[in-house]
Design an enzyme around this catalytic site. Structure first.
Site, PDB file in Angstrom:
ATOM      1  N   ASN A   7     -14.711  -9.596  19.306  1.00  0.00           N
ATOM      2  CA  ASN A   7     -15.604 -10.566  18.683  1.00  0.00           C
ATOM      3  C   ASN A   7     -16.899 -10.558  19.479  1.00  0.00           C
ATOM      4  O   ASN A   7     -16.967 -11.089  20.583  1.00  0.00           O
ATOM      5  CB  ASN A   7     -14.937 -11.950  18.725  1.00  0.00           C
ATOM      6  CG  ASN A   7     -15.776 -13.015  18.042  1.00  0.00           C
ATOM      7  OD1 ASN A   7     -16.905 -12.751  17.607  1.00  0.00           O
ATOM      8  ND2 ASN A   7     -15.240 -14.218  17.961  1.00  0.00           N
ATOM      9  N   ARG A  91     -14.256  -8.611  14.442  1.00  0.00           N
ATOM     10  CA  ARG A  91     -14.670  -9.762  13.640  1.00  0.00           C
ATOM     11  C   ARG A  91     -16.122  -9.518  13.219  1.00  0.00           C
ATOM     12  O   ARG A  91     -16.988  -9.285  14.066  1.00  0.00           O
ATOM     13  CB  ARG A  91     -14.596 -11.033  14.475  1.00  0.00           C
ATOM     14  CG  ARG A  91     -15.095 -12.207  13.688  1.00  0.00           C
ATOM     15  CD  ARG A  91     -15.310 -13.426  14.539  1.00  0.00           C
ATOM     16  NE  ARG A  91     -15.826 -14.500  13.714  1.00  0.00           N
ATOM     17  CZ  ARG A  91     -16.613 -15.464  14.163  1.00  0.00           C
ATOM     18  NH1 ARG A  91     -16.963 -15.501  15.427  1.00  0.00           N
ATOM     19  NH2 ARG A  91     -17.045 -16.400  13.359  1.00  0.00           N
ATOM     20  N   HIS A 180     -15.618 -18.905   8.470  1.00  0.00           N
ATOM     21  CA  HIS A 180     -14.314 -19.270   9.043  1.00  0.00           C
ATOM     22  C   HIS A 180     -13.176 -18.769   8.161  1.00  0.00           C
ATOM     23  O   HIS A 180     -12.074 -19.320   8.166  1.00  0.00           O
ATOM     24  CB  HIS A 180     -14.133 -20.805   9.176  1.00  0.00           C
ATOM     25  CG  HIS A 180     -15.034 -21.469  10.152  1.00  0.00           C
ATOM     26  ND1 HIS A 180     -15.642 -22.676   9.877  1.00  0.00           N
ATOM     27  CD2 HIS A 180     -15.424 -21.129  11.403  1.00  0.00           C
ATOM     28  CE1 HIS A 180     -16.373 -23.041  10.919  1.00  0.00           C
ATOM     29  NE2 HIS A 180     -16.265 -22.120  11.864  1.00  0.00           N
ATOM     30  N   HIS A 208     -11.116 -27.103   8.881  1.00  0.00           N
ATOM     31  CA  HIS A 208     -11.350 -26.446  10.179  1.00  0.00           C
ATOM     32  C   HIS A 208     -12.423 -27.264  10.879  1.00  0.00           C
ATOM     33  O   HIS A 208     -13.610 -27.175  10.539  1.00  0.00           O
ATOM     34  CB  HIS A 208     -11.800 -24.998   9.926  1.00  0.00           C
ATOM     35  CG  HIS A 208     -12.168 -24.235  11.157  1.00  0.00           C
ATOM     36  ND1 HIS A 208     -11.420 -23.171  11.627  1.00  0.00           N
ATOM     37  CD2 HIS A 208     -13.194 -24.368  12.024  1.00  0.00           C
ATOM     38  CE1 HIS A 208     -11.967 -22.692  12.727  1.00  0.00           C
ATOM     39  NE2 HIS A 208     -13.064 -23.402  12.991  1.00  0.00           N
ATOM     40  N   ARG A 241     -25.002 -28.868  13.870  1.00  0.00           N
ATOM     41  CA  ARG A 241     -25.564 -28.614  12.537  1.00  0.00           C
ATOM     42  C   ARG A 241     -25.476 -29.857  11.665  1.00  0.00           C
ATOM     43  O   ARG A 241     -24.485 -30.577  11.709  1.00  0.00           O
ATOM     44  CB  ARG A 241     -24.829 -27.467  11.834  1.00  0.00           C
ATOM     45  CG  ARG A 241     -24.963 -26.124  12.506  1.00  0.00           C
ATOM     46  CD  ARG A 241     -24.380 -25.032  11.613  1.00  0.00           C
ATOM     47  NE  ARG A 241     -24.254 -23.779  12.326  1.00  0.00           N
ATOM     48  CZ  ARG A 241     -23.095 -23.181  12.607  1.00  0.00           C
ATOM     49  NH1 ARG A 241     -21.958 -23.728  12.222  1.00  0.00           N
ATOM     50  NH2 ARG A 241     -23.081 -22.042  13.259  1.00  0.00           N
ATOM     51  N   GLU A 384      -7.398 -16.952  15.065  1.00  0.00           N
ATOM     52  CA  GLU A 384      -8.182 -15.953  14.354  1.00  0.00           C
ATOM     53  C   GLU A 384      -7.928 -14.549  14.900  1.00  0.00           C
ATOM     54  O   GLU A 384      -7.907 -13.576  14.156  1.00  0.00           O
ATOM     55  CB  GLU A 384      -9.673 -16.310  14.430  1.00  0.00           C
ATOM     56  CG  GLU A 384      -9.978 -17.526  13.561  1.00  0.00           C
ATOM     57  CD  GLU A 384     -11.315 -18.178  13.854  1.00  0.00           C
ATOM     58  OE1 GLU A 384     -11.401 -18.883  14.883  1.00  0.00           O
ATOM     59  OE2 GLU A 384     -12.255 -17.975  13.089  1.00  0.00           O
TER      60      GLU A 384
HETATM   61  P1  ADP Z   1     -15.831 -23.558  18.100  1.00  0.00           P
HETATM   62  O1  ADP Z   1     -14.761 -22.482  18.113  1.00  0.00           O
HETATM   63  O2  ADP Z   1     -16.445 -23.820  16.759  1.00  0.00           O
HETATM   64  O3  ADP Z   1     -16.848 -23.435  19.195  1.00  0.00           O
HETATM   65  P2  ADP Z   1     -13.633 -25.353  18.755  1.00  0.00           P
HETATM   66  O4  ADP Z   1     -12.759 -25.119  17.591  1.00  0.00           O
HETATM   67  O5  ADP Z   1     -13.222 -24.828  20.071  1.00  0.00           O
HETATM   68  O6  ADP Z   1     -15.117 -24.927  18.433  1.00  0.00           O
HETATM   69  O7  ADP Z   1     -13.844 -26.938  18.871  1.00  0.00           O
HETATM   70  C1  ADP Z   1     -14.640 -27.488  19.857  1.00  0.00           C
HETATM   71  C2  ADP Z   1     -14.669 -28.991  19.669  1.00  0.00           C
HETATM   72  O8  ADP Z   1     -13.319 -29.476  19.710  1.00  0.00           O
HETATM   73  C3  ADP Z   1     -15.435 -29.695  20.772  1.00  0.00           C
HETATM   74  O9  ADP Z   1     -16.423 -30.539  20.232  1.00  0.00           O
HETATM   75  C4  ADP Z   1     -14.390 -30.509  21.469  1.00  0.00           C
HETATM   76  O10 ADP Z   1     -14.858 -31.761  21.844  1.00  0.00           O
HETATM   77  C5  ADP Z   1     -13.308 -30.682  20.440  1.00  0.00           C
HETATM   78  N1  ADP Z   1     -12.029 -30.899  21.109  1.00  0.00           N
HETATM   79  C6  ADP Z   1     -11.328 -30.020  21.850  1.00  0.00           C
HETATM   80  N2  ADP Z   1     -10.228 -30.631  22.382  1.00  0.00           N
HETATM   81  C7  ADP Z   1     -10.262 -31.921  21.960  1.00  0.00           C
HETATM   82  C8  ADP Z   1      -9.433 -33.055  22.160  1.00  0.00           C
HETATM   83  N3  ADP Z   1      -8.353 -33.009  22.914  1.00  0.00           N
HETATM   84  N4  ADP Z   1      -9.780 -34.209  21.565  1.00  0.00           N
HETATM   85  C9  ADP Z   1     -10.890 -34.275  20.801  1.00  0.00           C
HETATM   86  N5  ADP Z   1     -11.711 -33.247  20.587  1.00  0.00           N
HETATM   87  C10 ADP Z   1     -11.423 -32.084  21.143  1.00  0.00           C
END
Ligand code: ADP
Length: 398
Positions: A7, A91, A180, A208, A241, A384
């Site tokens: 990725n 990806r 996604h 998601h 966003r 993924e």
């Molecule tokens: P991406 O892959 O789009 O960067 P993720 O799927 O890893 O994002 O999600 C990141 C978000 O998930 C962050 O804003 C984080 O605060 C939230 N997050 C991760 N763990 C927790 C948790 N235990 N409680 C609440 N929110 C969480």
């Protein structure tokens, strides 16, 4: 069979070497700051110590070569010979209208990835660079592109068309594509597996909810609508966003602040959402903490996020004329029981009842609704990389 999943971002490269027979990760890692000062490889072989290499990576080719060296290393490696890697799954963010399935990469595929860069200027060029670097390092094995947009190609025209002059669709392929897709596909299939629903008679909504967030209506295993559009900007409120917005707002701000269209899009993509509303952070945990402490903007951000998700779920129930199951995934969806409960509070009219004992599960597959809930609700960790490895495996063994 070992599949290397790549990725690639503009200055980063994430990888996982996955054994598709056992569905297990042999090693994973990340190259950061490629092409800029402070490049670093973090290599995590399963069952062995982590390896960190801080060394200049002038381009992605150097990064790929370092990854190969780490995978083959006597101490930190997980394979003895490069021939133990059977294929590479890449990806790729945007496949435009051309690909609804994974495809083995050749010059024509590379041209489509390049031509789709207009729609995904940050990701597609980086994806292509990663593909070419891997092809040089591993010239004798198949390289497969798995597109984020592919799963959504089954959307009917009424769902993907924008109500602007039709000629823009005809001339430039301006339409909704969705993103996604690998996650939505993986999670919706998991729901079918866990629920025992008939794949040919099922209505599933997948939310998601991560830093990037999107929601998809999946009927009979096929995507019929999704919240992201031509680009990932449309739909839900996300970390940075805005999601849906009246385009008139842009004209107003442009005139008031003297901003051009690129500056406005940068504002909508990078400075809006949870960050812009709360003024605190794009991270949902930080915003939650501030809201719990009584910060009004953080409270509004949290409430607006939840409200938007609930509205989308309602609209997808209408789109499919019903829903059998709803699944929450990604950072927030997998971990934040409170957010799941807040969203489901809007959905009482569907006969949803959450199971108090299950609602706070974190990072595991779980049914979080009660046995007599009219709609099954799940928390399902997305994967993924495994999905890309499995799709690559399926394609090369066709
Ligand atoms: P991406 O892959 O789009 O960067 P993720 O799927 O890893 O994002 O999600 C990141 C978000 O998930 C962050 O804003 C984080 O605060 C939230 N997050 C991760 N763990 C927790 C948790 N235990 N409680 C609440 N929110 C969480």
């Amino acid at each position: 069979m070992n599949i290397l999943v790549i990725n690639c971002g503009s200055s980063s490269l994430k990888y996982q070497l996955i054994d598709t027979n056992s569905k297990s990760v042999l090693a994973k890692g990340l190259c950061e700051r490629i092409g800029i000062e402070g490049s670093k490889l973090t290599h995590e072989p399963v069952g062995k110590d982590e390896l960190i290499v801080e060394k200049p990576m002038k381009d992605h080719q150097v990064a790929v070569d370092m990854v190969m060296k780490a995978l083959l290393d006597a101490q930190y490696g997980v394979i003895k010979d490069i021939s133990e890697i059977s294929a590479v799954g890449h990806r790729v963010v945007h496949g435009s209208k051309y690909y609804s399935d994974p495809v083995q990469i050749n010059e024509d595929v590379k041209k489509v990835i390049k031509d789709s860069s207009d729609f995904s200027p940050l990701h597609n060029p980086a994806n292509l660079i990663g593909i070419e670097a891997c092809e040089k390092a591993m010239p004798n094995i198949p390289h497969v592109a798995v597109f984020d947009t592919a799963f959504h190609q089954t959307m009917p025209e009424k769902a993907f068309i924008y109500a602007i002059p039709y000629e823009y669709y005809e001339k430039y392929n301006i339409r909704r594509y969705g993103f996604h897709g690998t996650s939505h596909s993986y999670v919706s299939k998991k729901v079918l597996e866990l629920s025992g629903l008939d794949p040919n008679n099922s209505k599933i909504i997948v939310a998601h909810l991560g830093n990037g967030a999107s929601i998809t209506a999946v009927q009979n295993g096929k995507c019929v609508d999704t919240s992201m559009g031509l680009t990932p900007l449309e739909g839900l409120i996300m970390g940075t966003r805005s999601g849906d917005i009246d385009a008139g707002v842009l004209q107003y701000i442009a005139h008031k602040e003297g901003m051009d269209i690129d500056e406005l899009l940068n504002m909508l993509n990078k400075k809006s959402g949870m960050l812009g509303l709360s003024g605190i952070s794009s991270d949902f945990r930080d915003v939650r903490k501030a809201a719990d402490e009584g910060n009004h903007r953080a409270e509004v951000a949290s409430e607006a996020f939840v409200y938007r998700v609930a509205k989308y779920i309602g609209s997808y129930v209408a789109a499919m004329n019903g829903v059998d199951a709803i699944a929450f995934t990604a950072g927030v969806g997998e971990n934040d029981g409170a957010k799941r409960a807040e969203i489901c509070e809007y959905l009482g009219y569907l006969g949803i009842q959450l199971d108090d004992k299950q609602i706070n599960v974190r990072g595991e597959e779980a049914l979080i609704s009660t046995p007599d809930s009219k709609v099954k609700v799940y928390a399902i960790p997305t994967n993924e990389e495994l999905s890309i490895a499995q799709q690559t495996f399926a394609l090369i063994n066709k």
